[in-house]
Each structure stands twice: as C-alpha cells, then as structure tokens.
Design a protein around this motif. Sequence first.
Motif, mmCIF file in Angstrom:
data_model
loop_
_atom_site.group_PDB
_atom_site.id
_atom_site.type_symbol
_atom_site.label_atom_id
_atom_site.label_comp_id
_atom_site.label_asym_id
_atom_site.label_seq_id
_atom_site.Cartn_x
_atom_site.Cartn_y
_atom_site.Cartn_z
ATOM 1 N N UNK A 171 0.839 -1.200 0.000
ATOM 2 C CA UNK A 171 0.000 0.000 0.000
ATOM 3 C C UNK A 171 0.872 1.247 0.000
ATOM 4 N N UNK A 172 1.932 1.221 0.791
ATOM 5 C CA UNK A 172 2.830 2.375 0.859
ATOM 6 C C UNK A 172 3.454 2.673 -0.492
ATOM 7 N N UNK A 184 3.240 6.474 -1.864
ATOM 8 C CA UNK A 184 4.426 6.998 -2.546
ATOM 9 C C UNK A 184 4.022 7.713 -3.827
ATOM 10 N N UNK A 185 3.068 7.140 -4.566
ATOM 11 C CA UNK A 185 2.614 7.766 -5.808
ATOM 12 C C UNK A 185 1.917 9.091 -5.507
ATOM 13 N N UNK A 186 1.080 9.106 -4.477
ATOM 14 C CA UNK A 186 0.402 10.354 -4.123
ATOM 15 C C UNK A 186 1.402 11.434 -3.746
ATOM 16 N N UNK A 199 2.194 15.309 -5.408
ATOM 17 C CA UNK A 199 2.731 16.257 -4.413
ATOM 18 C C UNK A 199 1.800 16.385 -3.202
ATOM 19 N N UNK A 200 1.323 15.238 -2.734
ATOM 20 C CA UNK A 200 0.348 15.236 -1.651
ATOM 21 C C UNK A 200 0.899 15.870 -0.375
ATOM 22 N N UNK A 201 2.161 15.599 -0.068
ATOM 23 C CA UNK A 201 2.749 16.133 1.167
ATOM 24 C C UNK A 201 2.942 17.645 1.119
ATOM 25 N N UNK A 220 -7.996 12.975 -5.216
ATOM 26 C CA UNK A 220 -6.730 12.392 -5.691
ATOM 27 C C UNK A 220 -6.842 10.880 -5.839
ATOM 28 N N UNK A 221 -7.557 10.233 -4.917
ATOM 29 C CA UNK A 221 -7.740 8.786 -5.036
ATOM 30 C C UNK A 221 -8.549 8.440 -6.283
ATOM 31 N N UNK A 222 -9.593 9.221 -6.562
ATOM 32 C CA UNK A 222 -10.346 9.018 -7.799
ATOM 33 C C UNK A 222 -9.432 9.186 -9.004
#
Length: 208
Positions: free
Chosen positions: A117-118, A123-125, A130-132, A149-151
Amino acid sequence: GADYLLAVKANQPTLRDEIESFFSSAPPETLDHAADIDKGHGRIEQRAITVAREVDWLSGARRFPGEVCLPAVAAIVRVISKVELKDRCRTDTRYYITSAPLTAQAAAEAVRGHWGIENQLHWVLDVVFNDDQSRLRKGHGALNMAVVRHFAINLVRKATEPTRPRSGLRRATKKPAATPRPTSIKLRRKLAGWDTDYLDAILAVKIR
C-alpha cells in the motif's frame, strides 16, 4: 470493524524503546518466529519476523500526556530485514502494533501488504500528486482533496495505454522491444494535459 496494523516510527520514541526492550528481554518460548525472502529489482531481501502476543502492558490509560492510546492491542511485531544489493548490504529493524492476534507467518504477509500500500498508493500520491506539499487545512478541504486524488489515480491507472508521439531527438533503436514499457502515471497525467482526446478517455474509464 477492521483490524489495524500500525508502524511504530521514530517520532514515537518512548513507545518504540519499550517495544524494543520487550523483544530483547522476552522469554524465547513466548515469541513466534518466521522467515521470508524476496528477490527482484536487482536485490535480495531476507526478513526475520518475530511476534509477541503478551501485550497487556500496552493497554490501559495514558501514563503521561501525549502518550499514544492503543485500543484492543493484540500483538506486537518486529521485522529485521537484510537487503543485499550489488555493491552493499543494508539492515533495518521495524516494529508494528496490531489489533489482530497474528501468527508470525500471517504477520509477514500483512507487513508485505502494508508496504505494498505504501509503495503503490502513498508513494505515488506524494511523488506524482505532491500530496505532502498540500497546505489545505481548513474545514473538510484536506479530506475532500484526498478523495479527489484517489479518484484521479484510479482513473489514470485504469486508462488504456496512450499512444506516445515519437520525439525527433530520440534515436531509432535497431530492434523495438517485444513488450513496450508501460507509461508511468506521471507521464499519463502530462499526456492528458497535452491531448484532450486522451483526457476524455481517462475520464470515461469505468472503475467497476
């Protein structure tokens, strides 16, 4: 109603030190052990998994302000991994807390799924979306954008392989690859910005 599997990181030093001390002094007969090996991507990773299910000392009220409260703790897990690369070796020890009374073998599978999952989502997000770097803090903005973003990542992943235009700067190879490398999510997003037809194809994807 699902069980949890949480990594104990360095930002929880007291909890991590207590778990580390417990594993170093626990009687061997109270521990469950398993081994796992993984080969691929030019490396060999060996993992030694140890599980302890005598964790009554972890439950209860907070003993000091800010202590993590862990409901229904059933087991703690230690994973010692040794990664052999071409030019070096790396050893790492990770700790987990879970609400499921896992065996060592079940814990090994759960930890691998945890890292899956990570690698495949978080990691992709972080890298592609640039999720962070997001500074949304007000109201439900952060949660709403996380859903968006998940969609987006699911739509881009399920979309058909795009037709990539040939660059004039790229030299022709003597023999094309039998199985072309899949287009990365990052490049698919760029192509969707350049080509409205491909953007329409992504938005028309049926997830289920």
